[in-house]
Design a protein around this motif. Structure first.
Motif, PDB file in Angstrom:
ATOM      1  N   GLY A 261       0.806  -1.212   0.000  1.00 35.19           N
ATOM      2  CA  GLY A 261       0.000   0.000   0.000  1.00 35.19           C
ATOM      3  C   GLY A 261       0.839   1.262   0.000  1.00 35.19           C
ATOM      4  O   GLY A 261       2.059   1.231   0.146  1.00 35.19           O
TER       5      GLY A 261
ATOM      6  N   ARG B  47      -2.632   3.882   3.607  1.00 35.00           N
ATOM      7  CA  ARG B  47      -3.024   2.488   3.379  1.00 35.00           C
ATOM      8  C   ARG B  47      -1.848   1.539   3.512  1.00 35.00           C
ATOM      9  O   ARG B  47      -2.024   0.325   3.427  1.00 35.00           O
ATOM     10  CB  ARG B  47      -3.638   2.326   1.986  1.00 35.00           C
TER      11      ARG B  47
ATOM     12  N   PRO C  23      -1.119  -6.626   7.688  1.00 30.30           N
ATOM     13  CA  PRO C  23      -2.483  -7.117   7.952  1.00 30.30           C
ATOM     14  C   PRO C  23      -2.746  -7.446   9.421  1.00 30.30           C
ATOM     15  O   PRO C  23      -1.836  -7.738  10.201  1.00 30.30           O
ATOM     16  CB  PRO C  23      -2.558  -8.404   7.111  1.00 30.30           C
TER      17      PRO C  23
ATOM     18  N   GLY D 294      -0.735  -5.535   3.180  1.00 31.19           N
ATOM     19  CA  GLY D 294      -1.320  -4.211   3.314  1.00 31.19           C
ATOM     20  C   GLY D 294      -2.052  -4.016   4.621  1.00 31.19           C
ATOM     21  O   GLY D 294      -2.233  -4.955   5.405  1.00 31.19           O
ATOM     22  N   ARG D 295      -2.497  -2.796   4.841  1.00 31.22           N
ATOM     23  CA  ARG D 295      -3.230  -2.451   6.061  1.00 31.22           C
ATOM     24  C   ARG D 295      -4.687  -2.906   5.902  1.00 31.22           C
ATOM     25  O   ARG D 295      -5.590  -2.113   5.631  1.00 31.22           O
ATOM     26  CB  ARG D 295      -3.162  -0.949   6.323  1.00 31.22           C
ATOM     27  N   ILE D 296      -4.882  -4.203   6.045  1.00 29.24           N
ATOM     28  CA  ILE D 296      -6.196  -4.795   5.833  1.00 29.24           C
ATOM     29  C   ILE D 296      -6.553  -5.682   7.019  1.00 29.24           C
ATOM     30  O   ILE D 296      -5.701  -6.001   7.857  1.00 29.24           O
ATOM     31  CB  ILE D 296      -6.250  -5.640   4.536  1.00 29.24           C
TER      32      ILE D 296
ATOM     33  N   VAL E 175      -4.267 -11.190  -1.494  1.00 26.40           N
ATOM     34  CA  VAL E 175      -5.291 -10.495  -0.717  1.00 26.40           C
ATOM     35  C   VAL E 175      -4.757  -9.122  -0.325  1.00 26.40           C
ATOM     36  O   VAL E 175      -3.796  -9.021   0.443  1.00 26.40           O
ATOM     37  CB  VAL E 175      -5.678 -11.291   0.544  1.00 26.40           C
ATOM     38  N   THR E 176      -5.381  -8.070  -0.845  1.00 30.51           N
ATOM     39  CA  THR E 176      -4.969  -6.702  -0.530  1.00 30.51           C
ATOM     40  C   THR E 176      -6.140  -5.850  -0.062  1.00 30.51           C
ATOM     41  O   THR E 176      -6.000  -4.640   0.093  1.00 30.51           O
ATOM     42  CB  THR E 176      -4.316  -6.025  -1.753  1.00 30.51           C
ATOM     43  N   ARG E 177      -7.307  -6.480   0.143  1.00 33.67           N
ATOM     44  CA  ARG E 177      -8.483  -5.780   0.652  1.00 33.67           C
ATOM     45  C   ARG E 177      -9.077  -6.568   1.813  1.00 33.67           C
ATOM     46  O   ARG E 177      -8.821  -7.771   1.965  1.00 33.67           O
ATOM     47  CB  ARG E 177      -9.525  -5.616  -0.456  1.00 33.67           C
ATOM     48  N   ASP E 178      -9.879  -5.894   2.612  1.00 33.29           N
ATOM     49  CA  ASP E 178     -10.493  -6.547   3.769  1.00 33.29           C
ATOM     50  C   ASP E 178     -11.294  -7.772   3.341  1.00 33.29           C
ATOM     51  O   ASP E 178     -11.931  -7.788   2.281  1.00 33.29           O
ATOM     52  CB  ASP E 178     -11.425  -5.579   4.496  1.00 33.29           C
TER      53      ASP E 178
ATOM     54  N   PRO F 191      -6.585 -10.471  -8.267  1.00 33.06           N
ATOM     55  CA  PRO F 191      -6.707 -10.282  -6.813  1.00 33.06           C
ATOM     56  C   PRO F 191      -7.797 -11.189  -6.239  1.00 33.06           C
ATOM     57  O   PRO F 191      -8.678 -11.661  -6.971  1.00 33.06           O
ATOM     58  CB  PRO F 191      -7.086  -8.805  -6.691  1.00 33.06           C
TER      59      PRO F 191
END
Length: 221
Positions: free
Chosen positions: A145, A149, A153, A169-171, A185-188, A199
């Motif tokens: 990110g 962001r 994780p 990432g910050r998820i 995985v880069t999203r919640d 993705p």
């Protein structure tokens, strides 16, 4: 997800600067390691303790991590603590070379972690992993990110991360989730979801329970 963080902090001891609660005595690093060992006994039914100790590289890496994390979060006298942590850092590098598993002592990992196979497993020092999780070979839990962001994780409780997956990432990965093999995985990830692909996209909502127990054995013909 705050509950996952709270469980981790309770299991491995208080934060580096926080004081322990007078009402709760954290079980400490040895109790967390015993929970790890119990997961291995559960996942490897019929395997003796001696065989587990001698053959499961994940247990070697977890023992080094738990002891070093306990020291890092302890209240040892400053110069002594730094000296001991230097030795712990050297031990970590030896474990990495021996097992291919990198678990920095600054990472927060809850009790009951099961590493199914050794090799190419990297967990960033700022990552958080909840209790009773499974991590397979080739997994990376790292930073990604930009700007606000960027970060590492927070993985919830009872999460299964399959072979060669990257969680970055910050998820937040919700409790009881499954990350499929070779996924990025880069999203919640919502609790109870199964994600797969690059993705990663949600492909199911059956949870992780079936993945956190021993397999039934070979197919009988």
């Amino acid at each position: 997800m705050r509950r996952a963080v709270a469980i981790v902090e309770h299991a491995i001891g208080v934060g580096a600067e926080a004081a322990p609660s007078p009402a709760v005595s954290p079980p400490g690093w040895w109790s967390a390691y015993r929970a790890d060992f119990a997961r291995y006994r559960e996942m490897r039914p019929g395997t003796t303790t001696l065989v587990l100790v001698l053959t499961e590289q994940g247990l070697w890496a977890l023992l080094q991590y738990r002891a070093a994390a306990g020291i890092y979060r302890s209240r040892l006298f400053g110069p002594l603590k730094r000296a001991v942590l230097l030795g712990a850092g050297i031990a970590q590098k030896l474990i990495e070379m021996t097992t291919g598993i990198s678990l920095p002592y600054r990472a927060r990992i809850g009790p009951g972690l099961y590493i199914g196979h050794f090799g190419n497993i990297i967990v960033h020092e700022d990552a958080v992993i909840g209790d009773t999780c499974n991590i397979s070979q080739g997994v990376t839990v790292g930073t990604s990110g930009r700007g606000s962001r960027r970060g590492a994780p927070v993985i919830g409780n009872r999460v299964y991360v399959a072979t060669n997956a990257v969680v970055a990432g910050r998820i937040e990965v919700g409790d009881d989730s499954v990350v499929g093999a070779n996924s990025l995985v880069t999203r919640d990830v919502p609790a109870g979801s199964t994600v797969l692909g690059v993705p990663a996209l949600i492909v199911g909502h059956r949870g992780s329970a079936a993945y956190l127990v021993p397999h039934p054995g070979p197919i009988q013909h």
